[in-house]
Design a protein around this motif. Sequence first.
Motif, mmCIF file in Angstrom:
data_model
loop_
_atom_site.group_PDB
_atom_site.id
_atom_site.type_symbol
_atom_site.label_atom_id
_atom_site.label_comp_id
_atom_site.label_asym_id
_atom_site.label_seq_id
_atom_site.Cartn_x
_atom_site.Cartn_y
_atom_site.Cartn_z
ATOM 1 N N ASN A 1 4.793 9.604 -12.329
ATOM 2 C CA ASN A 1 3.909 8.838 -11.904
ATOM 3 C C ASN A 1 4.304 7.440 -12.009
ATOM 4 O OD1 ASN A 1 1.898 10.576 -11.271
ATOM 5 N ND2 ASN A 1 0.782 10.778 -13.061
ATOM 6 N N LEU A 2 5.178 7.579 -13.216
ATOM 7 C CA LEU A 2 5.682 5.732 -13.686
ATOM 8 C C LEU A 2 6.940 5.071 -12.709
ATOM 9 C CD1 LEU A 2 5.719 5.546 -17.108
ATOM 10 C CD2 LEU A 2 4.200 4.786 -15.431
ATOM 11 N N ARG A 3 7.853 6.125 -11.965
ATOM 12 C CA ARG A 3 8.620 5.519 -11.182
ATOM 13 C C ARG A 3 7.532 5.687 -9.465
ATOM 14 N NH1 ARG A 3 13.236 9.882 -12.001
ATOM 15 N NH2 ARG A 3 13.724 9.505 -13.588
ATOM 16 N N ALA A 4 6.500 5.669 -9.225
ATOM 17 C CA ALA A 4 5.506 6.229 -7.992
ATOM 18 C C ALA A 4 5.348 4.310 -8.006
ATOM 19 C CB ALA A 4 4.609 6.917 -8.132
ATOM 20 N N LEU A 5 4.860 4.185 -9.916
ATOM 21 C CA LEU A 5 3.784 2.690 -9.459
ATOM 22 C C LEU A 5 5.021 1.545 -9.420
ATOM 23 C CD1 LEU A 5 1.259 1.222 -10.536
ATOM 24 C CD2 LEU A 5 2.361 1.063 -12.621
ATOM 25 N N GLN A 6 6.228 1.885 -9.957
ATOM 26 C CA GLN A 6 7.104 0.937 -9.415
ATOM 27 C C GLN A 6 7.265 0.693 -7.901
ATOM 28 O OE1 GLN A 6 10.781 1.867 -11.786
ATOM 29 N NE2 GLN A 6 10.561 0.012 -13.193
ATOM 30 N N ARG A 7 7.877 1.636 -7.006
ATOM 31 C CA ARG A 7 7.453 2.145 -5.810
ATOM 32 C C ARG A 7 6.450 0.910 -4.859
ATOM 33 N NH1 ARG A 7 9.484 7.061 -7.000
ATOM 34 N NH2 ARG A 7 7.778 7.439 -6.395
ATOM 35 N N ILE A 8 5.274 1.857 -5.818
ATOM 36 C CA ILE A 8 4.187 1.133 -5.201
ATOM 37 C C ILE A 8 4.242 -0.314 -4.801
ATOM 38 C CG2 ILE A 8 1.659 0.252 -5.097
ATOM 39 C CD1 ILE A 8 1.755 3.128 -5.484
ATOM 40 N N ARG A 9 4.441 -1.195 -6.353
ATOM 41 C CA ARG A 9 4.542 -2.640 -6.800
ATOM 42 C C ARG A 9 6.123 -3.052 -5.523
ATOM 43 N NH1 ARG A 9 3.258 -2.279 -13.536
ATOM 44 N NH2 ARG A 9 1.200 -2.377 -12.594
ATOM 45 N N ALA A 10 6.746 -2.489 -5.623
ATOM 46 C CA ALA A 10 7.815 -3.246 -5.190
ATOM 47 C C ALA A 10 7.472 -3.369 -3.334
ATOM 48 C CB ALA A 10 8.823 -2.407 -5.801
ATOM 49 N N ALA A 11 6.935 -2.457 -2.478
ATOM 50 C CA ALA A 11 6.316 -2.142 -1.685
ATOM 51 C C ALA A 11 5.210 -3.288 -1.463
ATOM 52 C CB ALA A 11 5.664 -0.899 -1.403
ATOM 53 N N GLN A 12 4.418 -4.019 -2.354
ATOM 54 C CA GLN A 12 3.885 -5.210 -2.432
ATOM 55 C C GLN A 12 4.001 -6.003 -2.794
ATOM 56 O OE1 GLN A 12 1.128 -3.788 -5.437
ATOM 57 N NE2 GLN A 12 -0.521 -2.354 -3.839
ATOM 58 N N GLU A 13 4.565 -6.092 -2.753
ATOM 59 C CA GLU A 13 5.672 -7.538 -2.993
ATOM 60 C C GLU A 13 6.500 -7.748 -1.307
ATOM 61 O OE1 GLU A 13 8.785 -7.568 -5.817
ATOM 62 O OE2 GLU A 13 7.251 -7.370 -7.520
ATOM 63 N N GLY A 14 6.591 -6.915 -0.815
ATOM 64 C CA GLY A 14 6.854 -7.212 0.369
ATOM 65 C C GLY A 14 6.054 -7.279 1.833
ATOM 66 N N ARG A 15 5.839 -6.285 1.981
ATOM 67 C CA ARG A 15 4.790 -5.262 3.232
ATOM 68 C C ARG A 15 4.030 -4.538 2.665
ATOM 69 N NH1 ARG A 15 3.686 -2.039 7.893
ATOM 70 N NH2 ARG A 15 6.224 -2.061 7.336
ATOM 71 N N PRO A 16 2.301 -4.511 2.513
ATOM 72 C CA PRO A 16 1.284 -3.019 2.180
ATOM 73 C C PRO A 16 1.053 -2.315 3.707
ATOM 74 C CG PRO A 16 0.240 -5.327 2.273
ATOM 75 C CD PRO A 16 1.651 -5.515 2.768
ATOM 76 N N SER A 17 1.551 -1.387 2.766
ATOM 77 C CA SER A 17 1.337 -0.305 3.670
ATOM 78 C C SER A 17 -0.403 -0.231 4.024
ATOM 79 C CB SER A 17 1.622 1.225 4.106
ATOM 80 O OG SER A 17 1.616 2.334 3.850
ATOM 81 N N THR A 18 -1.104 0.669 5.452
ATOM 82 C CA THR A 18 -2.711 0.998 5.284
ATOM 83 C C THR A 18 -2.429 1.967 6.385
ATOM 84 O OG1 THR A 18 -1.732 0.182 7.821
ATOM 85 C CG2 THR A 18 -3.138 -1.655 6.206
ATOM 86 N N ARG A 19 -1.046 3.261 5.878
ATOM 87 C CA ARG A 19 -1.491 4.886 6.350
ATOM 88 C C ARG A 19 -2.975 4.970 5.143
ATOM 89 N NH1 ARG A 19 3.579 7.369 4.982
ATOM 90 N NH2 ARG A 19 2.273 9.259 5.934
ATOM 91 N N THR A 20 -3.293 6.558 5.421
ATOM 92 C CA THR A 20 -4.650 7.107 5.451
ATOM 93 C C THR A 20 -4.521 8.368 5.325
ATOM 94 O OG1 THR A 20 -6.748 7.654 4.850
ATOM 95 C CG2 THR A 20 -6.237 6.443 7.408
ATOM 96 N N THR A 21 -4.281 9.246 4.799
ATOM 97 C CA THR A 21 -4.579 11.029 4.352
ATOM 98 C C THR A 21 -5.893 11.520 4.260
ATOM 99 O OG1 THR A 21 -3.697 11.061 2.301
ATOM 100 C CG2 THR A 21 -2.088 10.722 3.913
ATOM 101 N N SER A 22 -7.004 10.669 4.286
ATOM 102 C CA SER A 22 -7.746 11.295 3.951
ATOM 103 C C SER A 22 -8.345 11.698 5.167
ATOM 104 C CB SER A 22 -9.080 10.304 3.545
ATOM 105 O OG SER A 22 -10.308 10.850 3.551
ATOM 106 N N LEU A 23 -8.976 13.730 4.779
ATOM 107 C CA LEU A 23 -9.855 14.362 5.776
ATOM 108 C C LEU A 23 -11.261 13.380 6.248
ATOM 109 C CD1 LEU A 23 -8.215 18.006 4.601
ATOM 110 C CD2 LEU A 23 -7.705 16.048 6.594
ATOM 111 N N ALA A 24 -11.590 12.372 5.866
ATOM 112 C CA ALA A 24 -13.447 12.609 5.149
ATOM 113 C C ALA A 24 -13.272 12.022 7.256
ATOM 114 C CB ALA A 24 -13.659 11.529 4.191
ATOM 115 N N ALA A 25 -14.382 11.973 7.572
ATOM 116 C CA ALA A 25 -14.963 11.843 9.171
ATOM 117 C C ALA A 25 -15.142 9.996 8.431
ATOM 118 C CB ALA A 25 -16.021 12.185 9.345
#
Length: 503
Positions: free
Chosen positions: A479-503
């Motif tokens: 989880n901590l490694r994932a947190l680092q990758r997210i913060r590194a990506a947020q310093e560039g261009r944030p992602s807008t993908r979604t995988t929810s099944l909610a309508a």
Amino acid sequence: MLLDFAAPFKRLGASLWRQPLCPPQAPQPTCPLIHPDLPLPAWVANDPLVQKYRALIGDLPWSEFPERPTDRPWPGPSPDPRAPFVAAFLVKLHEGKRFMSELRQFLGEHPALLYYLGFARVPDVSSPYGFDVAATLPKRRHLSTVLRELPNPSLQWLLSASVELLKATLPPEQQALFGDTIAGDTQALLAWVRENNPKQYIQEGRLDKNRQPKADPDCKLGVKKARNTAPADADGAADPPAPTTDAKPARDIQLGVDIFWGYASGIVVSRLPDGTEVVLAERTRPFNHSDASYFFPLMQQVEQRLGRKPRFGAWDCAFDAHYVYEYFHQAGGFAAVPFNPGRKGGKRQFDPDGRPLCAAGLPMPQLLTYLDRTSGLLPHRREKCGCPLLTPQPNGQPCPIDDAHFAKGGCTTTLAADVGARIRHTLDREGQAYKYLYAQRTMVERVNSQAEALGMLHPKLRRGRAIANQNSLTYVLINLRALQRIRAAQEGRPSTRTTSLAA
């Protein structure tokens, strides 16, 4: 008759002996992990390794880590804080060190990291670092003892903290859907015993579950099959028992692949909108426990960390049980689980009122209900249904298909008396919603691959508690490694993908 006054005198002495015989030692410098806002010495703050681990583990709330209580009713020194040890174990996993001796050598080669982790430093004016590195380092046996004796709930607390950090990276509108779609699975772990080594000759036999390996008193014998079987309460299917002798010839058994001594780790994972997989819950148990027994403990952890039930879940066929479908149905969604007919038949058909249909397509009336306390994980209501032509009274009509059971009282069937049992048989597994949700199981496979790269499948430990604690820390590190990758990506261009099944 003489009375034994030894125990009362010992309790009285412990209550009166509050002060140590030696003068108190000077307080140690503040732990940088617990007080991250305090300035560090320049030689520590500028060290690249310290900067690396400040970014990796520094955001965890170490000041709130559940330490052992210090207000004990018996004399003795105060216990050492456990937060530096836990942080050192995360360093061990991240650096790929398999043994405690390798971790101790690594910390000795990096005094700045040792300072940052916050171990009680032994002052030494002759040292360029201001403390004796060798004396400050815990012994190898001490490190192993701490890992083995750590209470696992404190590490579960750390996993909850990592989930909170990941959730905080999402926008407020996405936090409401965090963890709404999950996937779960178990992974087998080989114990570090000679019985798992096919080249090791064992005269007494290696596959006797009553002959516990001496190297690990907690591991258990289990079977890993290419295709899982349904749980014991899935309409009569049951897992075969673990073998007690060498029933198969050695040439037909792949030791360490099909059957071995070990443990199993169950996890529940979810995916963030940018596609990053994170661990929501985990549990490690001996290998003789069924996969289905992980479901409720894991989901309890998920509910505690999310504050609600997830609506959609993807599991393999080992979790094809009525309570899995009922759980997600009550949450407002559904579970994508492949149907496992077991050894007693295939799918059932139901009429619009929920009554099972016999082989001739006639709805079967209910004969009785009872509380089943023997099969399954929890006591549950089951119902027995009988032939509609003979129940409650014979109507004189013959069986349309001339079934052989008709002359002996007609067909009967028994199944769980809840909505989950109906959903299990009527779920549209060819629909797009099911296929899309079941495809999300790949996220748990990717997390398992990360855990395998960290050495989880072959732990170099010999106690169940130590293995369970190391597994918990492994998922915290993922989880901590994932947190680092997210913060590194947020310093560039944030992602807008979604995988929810909610309508």
